[in-house]
Design an enzyme around this catalytic site. Structure first.
Site, short mmCIF file in Angstrom:
data_model
loop_
_atom_site.label_atom_id
_atom_site.label_comp_id
_atom_site.label_asym_id
_atom_site.label_seq_id
_atom_site.Cartn_x
_atom_site.Cartn_y
_atom_site.Cartn_z
N ARG A 101 0.85 -1.19 0.00
CA ARG A 101 0.00 0.00 0.00
C ARG A 101 0.88 1.24 0.00
O ARG A 101 1.78 1.36 0.85
CB ARG A 101 -0.90 0.01 1.24
CG ARG A 101 -1.82 1.21 1.32
CD ARG A 101 -2.81 1.03 2.49
NE ARG A 101 -3.75 2.15 2.55
CZ ARG A 101 -3.58 3.25 3.28
NH1 ARG A 101 -2.48 3.39 4.02
NH2 ARG A 101 -4.48 4.20 3.28
N LYS A 150 -15.15 8.55 -14.77
CA LYS A 150 -16.04 7.49 -14.26
C LYS A 150 -15.26 6.55 -13.36
O LYS A 150 -14.89 5.43 -13.73
CB LYS A 150 -16.68 6.74 -15.44
CG LYS A 150 -17.90 5.92 -15.05
CD LYS A 150 -18.67 5.50 -16.28
CE LYS A 150 -19.73 4.46 -16.00
NZ LYS A 150 -20.83 4.91 -15.17
N1 PLP Z 1 -24.26 10.02 -14.15
C1 PLP Z 1 -23.70 9.18 -13.28
C2 PLP Z 1 -23.21 9.70 -11.97
C3 PLP Z 1 -23.60 7.80 -13.60
O1 PLP Z 1 -23.04 6.96 -12.71
C4 PLP Z 1 -24.10 7.35 -14.83
C5 PLP Z 1 -24.01 5.94 -15.20
O2 PLP Z 1 -23.50 5.11 -14.47
C6 PLP Z 1 -24.69 8.28 -15.71
C7 PLP Z 1 -24.73 9.61 -15.34
C8 PLP Z 1 -25.24 7.85 -17.02
O3 PLP Z 1 -24.21 7.52 -17.92
P1 PLP Z 1 -24.45 6.53 -19.11
O4 PLP Z 1 -25.59 7.09 -19.91
O5 PLP Z 1 -23.19 6.57 -19.88
O6 PLP Z 1 -24.76 5.20 -18.53
#
Ligand code: PLP
Length: 287
Positions: A101, A150
């Site tokens: 870690r 993401k």
């Molecule tokens: N906003 C957030 C915070 C998300 O986690 C997601 C999908 O997981 C979306 C928007 C929608 O994204 P997508 O249309 O690419 O699934």
């Protein structure tokens, strides 16, 4: 049925799939993910999801252990091996296992960890919720300031879903310091007023939804006026309709915000039509 999942190049029964306790995804939430939906055994908007994956990785100075062609082959292999007609493929890439870690990033040539698995959702396109609509509450957006990446840091969205459950509703929409809606826990948020469709503009404060981009395109083609700007929960109360979009939801009507009905309190014609267009067009383009 035991799922076959993918871990670092191998297809394994889910019970045999293992990742190290030193993996940075586990210790630091140092990883990114994508969710691609499957309809008729085919991938929906795979290209969009891969492009966003590359962007998320680049923003974090990470690389993907697998190239685009192999990612596509792996997604198709998982669909075939698990007999998925409708559902989702979850894909996660982390910065890997440095063997201990440390807050510092490991050397850039350390291979990342890549895992993927299927979720079988036989009635995804005909989800009963599309007929009744979702109810949401609003809660402050307490996530970090780069939610356009993401990442797998999903604790606060998870708390948002639990807050919704405790309130007896389906989801939470987050609000910023100015009181405007950013997005849902795992979806983008929209309202409809007359012929206008409104959703927050892209920035670091929302995920750049792949479904959002497709729905914007279809809405423009269907001659709706589109406004990419912030809106408040109060504006949602005065709107004709509201809806959420995500790969897991497609276009999902939202009929109540903070205990107050939106429009008639029932799924409206615009959300219903956009859902139909989305499903038709994306099924045609699925690979
Ligand atoms: N906003 C957030 C915070 C998300 O986690 C997601 C999908 O997981 C979306 C928007 C929608 O994204 P997508 O249309 O690419 O699934």
């Amino acid at each position: 049925m035991t799922r076959t999942v993918y871990v670092n190049g191998d297809y394994l029964p889910e019970g045999e799939a293992k990742v190290s306790i030193f993996d940075r995804g586990f210790l630091m939430a140092d990883g990114v993910y994508e969710v691609t939906s499957v309809l008729d055994g085919k991938l929906i908007d795979f290209d969009g999801h891969v492009k966003r994956l590359w962007r998320s990785l680049a923003e974090l100075e990470m690389t993907c252990p697998v190239g685009e062609a192999d990612l596509l082959a792996m997604h198709r292999e998982l669909v075939a091996r698990n007999g998925i007609e409708q559902g989702m493929i979850y894909l996660q890439v982390t910065r890997g296992n440095p063997g201990d870690r440390s807050f510092l990033f490991p050397a850039a040539d350390l291979p990342g960890t890549i895992v993927a698995f299927t979720q079988d959702i036989p009635n995804m396109a005909d989800a009963p919720a599309a007929k009744t609509g979702l109810k949401v509450i609003t809660i402050p957006d307490l996530r970090w300031s780069r939610v356009d990446i993401k990442t797998v840091q999903l604790l606060y969205p998870s708390m948002g879903k639990m807050a919704a459950k405790k309130a007896g509703v389906d989801d939470s929409w987050f609000t910023d310091e100015a009181g405007a809606v950013t997005e849902g826990t795992s979806n983008n948020a929209w309202i409809v007023k007359g012929n206008r469709i409104i959703t927050r503009a892209l920035g670091n404060d929302i995920l750049h939804g792949i479904t959002r981009a497709a729905v914007l395109r279809f809405a423009r083609e269907a001659q709706f006026e589109v406004e990419e700007r912030a809106f408040t929960p109060e504006e949602a109360h005065g709107a004709d309709e509201a809806f959420s979009t995500a790969a897991s939801l497609f276009v999902m009507p939202v009929v109540e915000v903070d205990g107050k009905p939106v429009g008639t309190g029932k799924p409206g014609p615009v959300a219903t039509r956009l859902r139909e267009i989305y499903l038709d067009e994306m099924r045609k383009a699925a690979i």
